[in-house]
Design a protein around this motif. Sequence first.
Motif, mmCIF file in Angstrom:
data_model
loop_
_atom_site.group_PDB
_atom_site.id
_atom_site.type_symbol
_atom_site.label_atom_id
_atom_site.label_comp_id
_atom_site.label_asym_id
_atom_site.label_seq_id
_atom_site.Cartn_x
_atom_site.Cartn_y
_atom_site.Cartn_z
ATOM 1 N N LEU A 84 -145.910 -68.156 27.374
ATOM 2 C CA LEU A 84 -144.819 -68.789 28.150
ATOM 3 C C LEU A 84 -144.196 -67.587 29.155
ATOM 4 O O LEU A 84 -143.492 -68.189 30.043
ATOM 5 C CB LEU A 84 -143.852 -69.005 27.039
ATOM 6 C CG LEU A 84 -144.115 -70.328 26.217
ATOM 7 C CD1 LEU A 84 -143.051 -70.374 24.958
ATOM 8 C CD2 LEU A 84 -144.380 -71.539 26.960
ATOM 9 N N ARG A 85 -144.207 -66.394 28.797
ATOM 10 C CA ARG A 85 -143.665 -65.383 29.447
ATOM 11 C C ARG A 85 -144.519 -64.758 30.602
ATOM 12 O O ARG A 85 -144.243 -64.417 31.513
ATOM 13 C CB ARG A 85 -143.268 -64.476 28.499
ATOM 14 C CG ARG A 85 -142.158 -64.676 27.672
ATOM 15 C CD ARG A 85 -141.047 -63.751 27.840
ATOM 16 N NE ARG A 85 -141.104 -62.646 28.643
ATOM 17 C CZ ARG A 85 -139.780 -62.106 28.883
ATOM 18 N NH1 ARG A 85 -138.828 -62.664 28.928
ATOM 19 N NH2 ARG A 85 -139.969 -60.967 29.977
ATOM 20 N N LYS A 86 -145.785 -65.374 30.686
ATOM 21 C CA LYS A 86 -146.996 -64.930 31.516
ATOM 22 C C LYS A 86 -147.132 -63.335 31.735
ATOM 23 O O LYS A 86 -147.197 -62.879 32.755
ATOM 24 C CB LYS A 86 -146.739 -65.482 32.762
ATOM 25 C CG LYS A 86 -146.746 -67.117 32.683
ATOM 26 C CD LYS A 86 -146.614 -67.903 34.108
ATOM 27 C CE LYS A 86 -146.678 -69.271 34.160
ATOM 28 N NZ LYS A 86 -146.132 -69.937 33.072
ATOM 29 N N VAL A 87 -146.879 -62.777 30.724
ATOM 30 C CA VAL A 87 -146.606 -61.282 30.657
ATOM 31 C C VAL A 87 -147.328 -60.742 29.219
ATOM 32 O O VAL A 87 -146.928 -61.486 28.087
ATOM 33 C CB VAL A 87 -145.502 -60.831 31.070
ATOM 34 C CG1 VAL A 87 -144.382 -60.640 29.958
ATOM 35 C CG2 VAL A 87 -145.781 -59.077 31.320
ATOM 36 N N ARG A 88 -147.889 -59.717 29.237
ATOM 37 C CA ARG A 88 -148.348 -59.060 27.860
ATOM 38 C C ARG A 88 -147.352 -58.361 27.337
ATOM 39 O O ARG A 88 -146.725 -57.494 27.986
ATOM 40 C CB ARG A 88 -149.631 -58.200 28.043
ATOM 41 C CG ARG A 88 -150.121 -57.676 26.582
ATOM 42 C CD ARG A 88 -151.768 -57.847 26.938
ATOM 43 N NE ARG A 88 -152.229 -57.231 25.768
ATOM 44 C CZ ARG A 88 -152.660 -57.923 24.626
ATOM 45 N NH1 ARG A 88 -152.507 -59.234 24.526
ATOM 46 N NH2 ARG A 88 -153.296 -57.010 23.727
#
Length: 103
Positions: A84-88
Amino acid sequence: MCGLCGVFLTETSWSDASVGSVETGARTRRHERLHRVALANRVLKPFGSRLSDWNGVSYLVSGPTGQTSIVPSVASVWPVVEQLRKVRLDPLDEGLIEALERD
């Protein structure tokens, strides 16, 4: 997972196992589930995400934009938050751990 699949999901996660009888002072399965949601929300808050119980069967993970996904267990939450955040994200980040310890 679609909403309908979340309703029909019947496999119980090991984390939802019964904790004992109410007569012995043990918390109910529902109470334990809500306690897990509260703990998860402490960790997810700095990432702008939120977890909620859905009918005692599944969980809803909401991202900072309001996008929501259904997950079958607490173990499934972290990958969905990253999606959902499009980040690790790093749950062992020292800054996050220090912030949680201060709370």
